[in-house]
Design a protein around this motif. Structure first.
Motif, mmCIF file in Angstrom:
data_model
loop_
_atom_site.group_PDB
_atom_site.id
_atom_site.type_symbol
_atom_site.label_atom_id
_atom_site.label_comp_id
_atom_site.label_asym_id
_atom_site.label_seq_id
_atom_site.Cartn_x
_atom_site.Cartn_y
_atom_site.Cartn_z
ATOM 1 N N ALA A 53 0.113 2.796 -17.498
ATOM 2 C CA ALA A 53 0.081 1.385 -17.897
ATOM 3 C C ALA A 53 0.643 0.504 -16.789
ATOM 4 C CB ALA A 53 0.864 1.186 -19.194
ATOM 5 N N PHE A 54 1.738 0.936 -16.162
ATOM 6 C CA PHE A 54 2.319 0.166 -15.062
ATOM 7 C C PHE A 54 1.318 0.052 -13.914
ATOM 8 C CE2 PHE A 54 4.606 -0.149 -11.048
ATOM 9 C CZ PHE A 54 5.377 -1.282 -11.276
ATOM 10 N N MET A 55 0.733 1.179 -13.498
ATOM 11 C CA MET A 55 -0.178 1.185 -12.354
ATOM 12 C C MET A 55 -1.445 0.376 -12.626
ATOM 13 S SD MET A 55 1.463 2.686 -10.034
ATOM 14 C CE MET A 55 2.757 3.872 -9.751
ATOM 15 N N ALA A 56 -1.805 0.219 -13.901
ATOM 16 C CA ALA A 56 -2.972 -0.588 -14.276
ATOM 17 C C ALA A 56 -2.597 -2.054 -14.513
ATOM 18 C CB ALA A 56 -3.622 -0.010 -15.532
ATOM 19 N N HIS A 57 -1.326 -2.389 -14.317
ATOM 20 C CA HIS A 57 -0.805 -3.732 -14.591
ATOM 21 C C HIS A 57 -1.141 -4.150 -16.029
ATOM 22 C CE1 HIS A 57 1.085 -7.411 -12.995
ATOM 23 N NE2 HIS A 57 0.374 -8.009 -13.933
ATOM 24 N N LEU A 116 -1.209 -2.991 -8.123
ATOM 25 C CA LEU A 116 -2.554 -2.633 -7.687
ATOM 26 C C LEU A 116 -2.860 -1.148 -7.838
ATOM 27 C CD1 LEU A 116 -2.579 -4.776 -4.421
ATOM 28 C CD2 LEU A 116 -3.471 -5.403 -6.682
ATOM 29 N N GLY A 117 -1.828 -0.344 -8.060
ATOM 30 C CA GLY A 117 -2.040 1.086 -8.244
ATOM 31 C C GLY A 117 -0.929 1.894 -7.611
ATOM 32 N N THR A 125 3.787 2.969 -4.860
ATOM 33 C CA THR A 125 3.174 1.853 -5.569
ATOM 34 C C THR A 125 2.621 0.841 -4.584
ATOM 35 O OG1 THR A 125 4.849 2.106 -7.298
ATOM 36 C CG2 THR A 125 3.589 0.069 -7.320
ATOM 37 N N ARG A 126 1.434 0.324 -4.894
ATOM 38 C CA ARG A 126 0.888 -0.816 -4.156
ATOM 39 C C ARG A 126 0.914 -2.005 -5.094
ATOM 40 N NH1 ARG A 126 -4.073 -0.986 -3.333
ATOM 41 N NH2 ARG A 126 -4.639 0.646 -4.762
ATOM 42 N N LEU A 127 1.420 -3.122 -4.584
ATOM 43 C CA LEU A 127 1.465 -4.323 -5.395
ATOM 44 C C LEU A 127 1.238 -5.555 -4.530
ATOM 45 C CD1 LEU A 127 4.505 -5.800 -4.966
ATOM 46 C CD2 LEU A 127 5.172 -3.810 -6.290
#
Length: 131
Positions: free
Chosen positions: A18-22, A68-69, A92-94
């Motif tokens: 859920a976090f990685m999918a924002h 972003l993933g 993490t990419r954000l």
């Protein structure tokens, strides 16, 4: 792997996915209302899920924050009765303030079993050591 360990890993995967999918709603549903948070990128402890939700919304509104993933690795679960400690490394990419960032961190998430469900009650994120 013990059944309890597998269930905790599934709870952790749900939270991480859920976090990685924002997916803010699904992400915060993984935490108990009284959950606390310590982030190396924020100066103060967050003393509730609602406090973190407010901060997340502010980041989105003021800084264009967007996950972003990323990926989770080096995972471990320790079961201590109705408490489980999940540790892992996370890449993490954000996007923040129009800049894409790649972060490498270590994270501990403490889960508590209550009412038939494993909910996160504490999250601690630290910078990955250089070297």
């Amino acid at each position: 792997m013990l059944d309890t360990e597998a269930v905790v890993l599934q709870a952790a995967d749900t939270l991480i996915d859920a976090f990685m999918a924002h997916d803010r709603e699904r992400y915060f549903a993984c935490f108990a209302p009284e959950a606390t948070f310590l982030f190396h990128t924020h100066p103060a402890r967050l003393d509730s899920r609602a406090t973190y939700e407010d901060l997340w919304a502010r980041w989105e509104r003021e800084d264009g924050f967007r996950v972003l993933g990323g990926e989770s690795s080096d995972r471990r679960v320790d079961i201590l009765g109705d408490i489980a400690v999940f540790t892992h490394s996370v890449a993490t990419r954000l996007s923040m303030a129009g800049q894409v960032q790649s972060l490498r961190e270590r994270e501990t998430i403490v889960f508590r079993h209550s009412a038939g469900r494993w909910l996160a009650v504490h999250e601690h994120l630290s910078a990955y050591p250089a070297g």
